[in-house]
Write a protein that holds these residues in place. Structure first.
Motif, PDB file in Angstrom:
ATOM      1  N   VAL A   1       0.857  -1.180   0.000  1.00  0.00           N
ATOM      2  CA  VAL A   1       0.000   0.000   0.000  1.00  0.00           C
ATOM      3  C   VAL A   1       0.895   1.233   0.000  1.00  0.00           C
ATOM      4  O   VAL A   1       1.802   1.340   0.820  1.00  0.00           O
ATOM      5  CB  VAL A   1      -0.932   0.012   1.235  1.00  0.00           C
ATOM      6  CG1 VAL A   1      -1.659   1.352   1.359  1.00  0.00           C
ATOM      7  CG2 VAL A   1      -1.943  -1.124   1.166  1.00  0.00           C
ATOM      8  N   GLN A   2       0.643   2.118  -0.974  1.00  0.00           N
ATOM      9  CA  GLN A   2       1.431   3.343  -1.006  1.00  0.00           C
ATOM     10  C   GLN A   2       0.649   4.476  -0.354  1.00  0.00           C
ATOM     11  O   GLN A   2      -0.546   4.630  -0.594  1.00  0.00           O
ATOM     12  CB  GLN A   2       1.798   3.724  -2.442  1.00  0.00           C
ATOM     13  CG  GLN A   2       2.907   4.780  -2.453  1.00  0.00           C
ATOM     14  CD  GLN A   2       3.330   5.186  -3.849  1.00  0.00           C
ATOM     15  OE1 GLN A   2       2.500   5.537  -4.678  1.00  0.00           O
ATOM     16  NE2 GLN A   2       4.622   5.157  -4.112  1.00  0.00           N
ATOM     17  N   ILE A   3       1.348   5.228   0.479  1.00  0.00           N
ATOM     18  CA  ILE A   3       0.708   6.368   1.133  1.00  0.00           C
ATOM     19  C   ILE A   3       1.540   7.625   0.888  1.00  0.00           C
ATOM     20  O   ILE A   3       2.707   7.544   0.513  1.00  0.00           O
ATOM     21  CB  ILE A   3       0.528   6.136   2.659  1.00  0.00           C
ATOM     22  CG1 ILE A   3       1.871   5.862   3.340  1.00  0.00           C
ATOM     23  CG2 ILE A   3      -0.442   5.002   2.911  1.00  0.00           C
ATOM     24  CD1 ILE A   3       1.783   5.786   4.861  1.00  0.00           C
ATOM     25  N   THR A   4       0.905   8.770   1.109  1.00  0.00           N
ATOM     26  CA  THR A   4       1.622  10.036   0.902  1.00  0.00           C
ATOM     27  C   THR A   4       2.468  10.340   2.133  1.00  0.00           C
ATOM     28  O   THR A   4       2.310   9.728   3.191  1.00  0.00           O
ATOM     29  CB  THR A   4       0.627  11.202   0.708  1.00  0.00           C
ATOM     30  OG1 THR A   4      -0.141  11.339   1.909  1.00  0.00           O
ATOM     31  CG2 THR A   4      -0.298  10.948  -0.473  1.00  0.00           C
ATOM     32  N   PHE A   5       3.345  11.318   1.970  1.00  0.00           N
ATOM     33  CA  PHE A   5       4.182  11.736   3.098  1.00  0.00           C
ATOM     34  C   PHE A   5       3.300  12.200   4.253  1.00  0.00           C
ATOM     35  O   PHE A   5       3.500  11.800   5.405  1.00  0.00           O
ATOM     36  CB  PHE A   5       5.112  12.869   2.656  1.00  0.00           C
ATOM     37  CG  PHE A   5       5.998  13.362   3.753  1.00  0.00           C
ATOM     38  CD1 PHE A   5       7.161  12.694   4.069  1.00  0.00           C
ATOM     39  CD2 PHE A   5       5.641  14.480   4.500  1.00  0.00           C
ATOM     40  CE1 PHE A   5       7.968  13.125   5.114  1.00  0.00           C
ATOM     41  CE2 PHE A   5       6.439  14.921   5.545  1.00  0.00           C
ATOM     42  CZ  PHE A   5       7.605  14.245   5.845  1.00  0.00           C
ATOM     43  N   LYS A   6       2.305  13.002   3.931  1.00  0.00           N
ATOM     44  CA  LYS A   6       1.393  13.520   4.963  1.00  0.00           C
ATOM     45  C   LYS A   6       0.720  12.379   5.722  1.00  0.00           C
ATOM     46  O   LYS A   6       0.637  12.392   6.946  1.00  0.00           O
ATOM     47  CB  LYS A   6       0.343  14.422   4.308  1.00  0.00           C
ATOM     48  CG  LYS A   6      -0.660  15.004   5.298  1.00  0.00           C
ATOM     49  CD  LYS A   6      -1.671  15.900   4.589  1.00  0.00           C
ATOM     50  CE  LYS A   6      -2.774  16.321   5.552  1.00  0.00           C
ATOM     51  NZ  LYS A   6      -3.728  17.232   4.917  1.00  0.00           N
ATOM     52  N   GLU A   7       0.252  11.390   4.988  1.00  0.00           N
ATOM     53  CA  GLU A   7      -0.406  10.247   5.629  1.00  0.00           C
ATOM     54  C   GLU A   7       0.557   9.493   6.549  1.00  0.00           C
ATOM     55  O   GLU A   7       0.173   9.002   7.603  1.00  0.00           O
ATOM     56  CB  GLU A   7      -0.969   9.301   4.567  1.00  0.00           C
ATOM     57  CG  GLU A   7      -2.194   9.859   3.864  1.00  0.00           C
ATOM     58  CD  GLU A   7      -2.635   9.023   2.661  1.00  0.00           C
ATOM     59  OE1 GLU A   7      -3.834   9.048   2.357  1.00  0.00           O
ATOM     60  OE2 GLU A   7      -1.783   8.361   2.023  1.00  0.00           O
ATOM     61  N   SER A   8       1.812   9.431   6.129  1.00  0.00           N
ATOM     62  CA  SER A   8       2.782   8.700   6.951  1.00  0.00           C
ATOM     63  C   SER A   8       3.097   9.455   8.239  1.00  0.00           C
ATOM     64  O   SER A   8       3.434   8.851   9.245  1.00  0.00           O
ATOM     65  CB  SER A   8       4.074   8.453   6.161  1.00  0.00           C
ATOM     66  OG  SER A   8       4.849   9.627   6.082  1.00  0.00           O
ATOM     67  N   VAL A   9       2.984  10.762   8.188  1.00  0.00           N
ATOM     68  CA  VAL A   9       3.260  11.549   9.396  1.00  0.00           C
ATOM     69  C   VAL A   9       2.053  11.528  10.331  1.00  0.00           C
ATOM     70  O   VAL A   9       2.182  11.283  11.530  1.00  0.00           O
ATOM     71  CB  VAL A   9       3.601  13.021   9.039  1.00  0.00           C
ATOM     72  CG1 VAL A   9       3.780  13.840  10.306  1.00  0.00           C
ATOM     73  CG2 VAL A   9       4.861  13.087   8.204  1.00  0.00           C
TER      74      VAL A   9
ATOM     75  N   ILE B   1      -3.531   3.056   9.527  1.00  0.00           N
ATOM     76  CA  ILE B   1      -2.075   3.171   9.424  1.00  0.00           C
ATOM     77  C   ILE B   1      -1.647   4.224  10.439  1.00  0.00           C
ATOM     78  O   ILE B   1      -2.067   5.374  10.346  1.00  0.00           O
ATOM     79  CB  ILE B   1      -1.656   3.552   7.987  1.00  0.00           C
ATOM     80  CG1 ILE B   1      -2.108   2.430   7.040  1.00  0.00           C
ATOM     81  CG2 ILE B   1      -0.149   3.773   7.899  1.00  0.00           C
ATOM     82  CD1 ILE B   1      -1.955   2.736   5.575  1.00  0.00           C
ATOM     83  N   PRO B   2      -0.846   3.838  11.421  1.00  0.00           N
ATOM     84  CA  PRO B   2      -0.550   4.769  12.516  1.00  0.00           C
ATOM     85  C   PRO B   2       0.403   5.883  12.125  1.00  0.00           C
ATOM     86  O   PRO B   2       1.230   5.733  11.221  1.00  0.00           O
ATOM     87  CB  PRO B   2       0.073   3.866  13.580  1.00  0.00           C
ATOM     88  CG  PRO B   2       0.641   2.732  12.824  1.00  0.00           C
ATOM     89  CD  PRO B   2      -0.226   2.524  11.625  1.00  0.00           C
ATOM     90  N   SER B   3       0.260   6.985  12.810  1.00  0.00           N
ATOM     91  CA  SER B   3       1.154   8.132  12.654  1.00  0.00           C
ATOM     92  C   SER B   3       2.590   7.697  12.908  1.00  0.00           C
ATOM     93  O   SER B   3       2.865   6.951  13.839  1.00  0.00           O
ATOM     94  CB  SER B   3       0.744   9.200  13.666  1.00  0.00           C
ATOM     95  OG  SER B   3       1.697  10.227  13.714  1.00  0.00           O
ATOM     96  N   GLY B   4       3.504   8.154  12.059  1.00  0.00           N
ATOM     97  CA  GLY B   4       4.923   7.873  12.288  1.00  0.00           C
ATOM     98  C   GLY B   4       5.423   6.597  11.639  1.00  0.00           C
ATOM     99  O   GLY B   4       6.567   6.220  11.837  1.00  0.00           O
TER     100      GLY B   4
ATOM    101  N   GLN C   1       2.364  -4.089   3.454  1.00  0.00           N
ATOM    102  CA  GLN C   1       3.687  -3.477   3.321  1.00  0.00           C
ATOM    103  C   GLN C   1       3.509  -2.028   2.901  1.00  0.00           C
ATOM    104  O   GLN C   1       2.907  -1.743   1.873  1.00  0.00           O
ATOM    105  CB  GLN C   1       4.475  -4.237   2.261  1.00  0.00           C
ATOM    106  CG  GLN C   1       5.807  -3.611   1.953  1.00  0.00           C
ATOM    107  CD  GLN C   1       6.942  -4.556   2.279  1.00  0.00           C
ATOM    108  OE1 GLN C   1       6.790  -5.765   2.140  1.00  0.00           O
ATOM    109  NE2 GLN C   1       8.046  -4.021   2.717  1.00  0.00           N
ATOM    110  N   ILE C   2       4.046  -1.146   3.712  1.00  0.00           N
ATOM    111  CA  ILE C   2       3.839   0.281   3.481  1.00  0.00           C
ATOM    112  C   ILE C   2       4.979   0.881   2.670  1.00  0.00           C
ATOM    113  O   ILE C   2       6.149   0.685   2.979  1.00  0.00           O
ATOM    114  CB  ILE C   2       3.756   1.036   4.833  1.00  0.00           C
ATOM    115  CG1 ILE C   2       2.618   0.474   5.703  1.00  0.00           C
ATOM    116  CG2 ILE C   2       3.593   2.541   4.611  1.00  0.00           C
ATOM    117  CD1 ILE C   2       1.226   0.685   5.169  1.00  0.00           C
TER     118      ILE C   2
END
Ligand SMILES: [Zn+2]
Ligand SMILES: [Zn+2]
Length: 363
Positions: free
Chosen positions: A136-144, A232-235, A262-263
């Motif tokens: 799964v691909q996420i954006t930078f913002k989503e990952s933060v 998907i948790p912060s960080g 897999q992120i």
């Protein structure tokens, strides 16, 4: 101090990692619940002690505070309970990966024939469906900041028509005499271990259909679409995996495998991060560097105004509170902004005059 983990493993406080591992191995084999004379409670205590003492961070915390349960201090303790039931961090990419479940799978696989598959399923070794891994691909913002994602994929599920029995007109299985499992005695270095296996003829049902199920053609399982919303948790970091228990492949007469997500994080041209801390470089004009002033920051999240103190220099770092990821439900981490003073490339006569003035003033 509630529990003495060292005492549990029969060690003193100066024990080396090697000694801890050795003691754990010995005790865990002695008390493993699958073994005759094994004791579940004792086994859990040993595991708890080991999972803390084998992790240098947790051990240090335990030695200092007498508890290792709340490892939130480092800002990396998410994944332990709050808010995302059913998930856990397998942390293959490094951090927080000391998950004893995996260690045990390796360690006991050879002694107990089935490793993890049979655990929790009583005494009978059960079949287990395969794990599924999805990227799964996420954006930078989503990952933060963390995010919820709905994912769709195909997996085998137990056939609804036959409930995994593969058909109708059920007759008693002759191989296991209808009990669903076969007992074998295994000789191991620990002595004889009586092991029960699911009957492969009837998949543990004790019965065999005379007529094949027309829906699944006698497979007991059917490929079906699955839709799941996962948190998907912060960080979270690139390459880390989330585990969703029992959402992998199903097998007739067995348990379901797990789903691993897999992120991958799309790189951001401006921002970088480490867990919940966010980093960026901000270009400032020479005038602001000398005299100070407000600068607009186009953030990955919400734009904001940053006050630059006078006399700022390239490589100065300003810490902005509450602009990073979530440390807990309410509190956000910091953003670290490294300044870069843009020196003017073209210097006209007016600027030269000002510079001369500055020189005269002793700058
Ligand atoms: Zn069926
Ligand atoms: Zn059977």
């Amino acid at each position: 101090m509630s529990k003495d983990y060292y005492k549990t493993l029969g060690l003193n406080k100066n024990a080396s990692q090697e000694e801890i591992k050795k003691a754990f191995r010995k005790l865990a084999l002695e008390h493993h619940p699958d073994k005759t004379g094994g004791e579940d409670k004792k086994f859990k205590e040993i595991n708890e002690a080991y999972s803390t003492l084998s992790d240098s961070k947790k051990r240090q915390q335990y030695d200092t505070f007498g508890s290792a349960g709340a490892s939130q201090g480092g800002g990396q303790g998410y994944g332990q309970g709050q808010g995302f039931e059913g998930f856990d961090f397998s942390g293959f990419a490094g951090q927080g990966g000391q998950n004893y479940e995996f260690d045990l799978g390796d360690m006991f696989g050879s002694f107990f024939g089935g490793g993890r598959g049979g655990r929790g399923g009583g005494q009978v070794q059960q079949k287990r469906g395969q794990d599924i891994t999805i990227s799964v691909q996420i954006t930078f913002k989503e990952s933060v900041l963390g995010t919820d994602k709905t994912i769709e994929y195909n997996r085998h599920k137990i056939c609804n028509t036959c409930n995994g029995l593969k058909g109708t007109d059920l007759k008693k299985c002759t191989k296991c005499d209808g009990v669903g499992h076969i007992t074998k005695v295994q000789r191991t270095i620990l002595g004889n271990i009586e092991q029960r296996y699911v009957c492969d003829e009837c998949d543990g049902n004790g019965k065999i259909p005379s007529k094949k199920c027309i829906t699944c053609h006698g497979a007991g399982v059917l490929k079906q679409k699955e839709s799941l919303t996962i948190h998907i948790p912060s960080g979270i970091e690139n390459g880390e995996q989330l585990r969703v228990a029992s959402r992998g492949e199903a097998v007739a007469g067995g348990t379901e495998g797990n789903l691993y997500i897999q992120i991958s994080i799309k790189a951001d041209p401006i921002f970088r991060k480490d867990r919940t801390k966010v980093y960026m470089t901000l270009h400032i004009p020479l005038s602001i560097a000398i005299g100070g002033g407000d600068m607009k920051v186009n953030s990955y999240d919400q734009d904001f105004t940053l006050t630059i103190p006078h006399g700022s220099n390239t490589m100065d770092v300003l810490r902005v509170k509450e602009k990073g990821g979530f440390v807990d439900a309410k509190r956000r981490d910091d953003m670290h902004i490294t300044l870069r003073v843009d020196m003017p490339k073209k210097v006209g006569s007016e600027v030269k005059k000002i510079v001369k003035d500055l020189e005269n003033l002793g700058y």
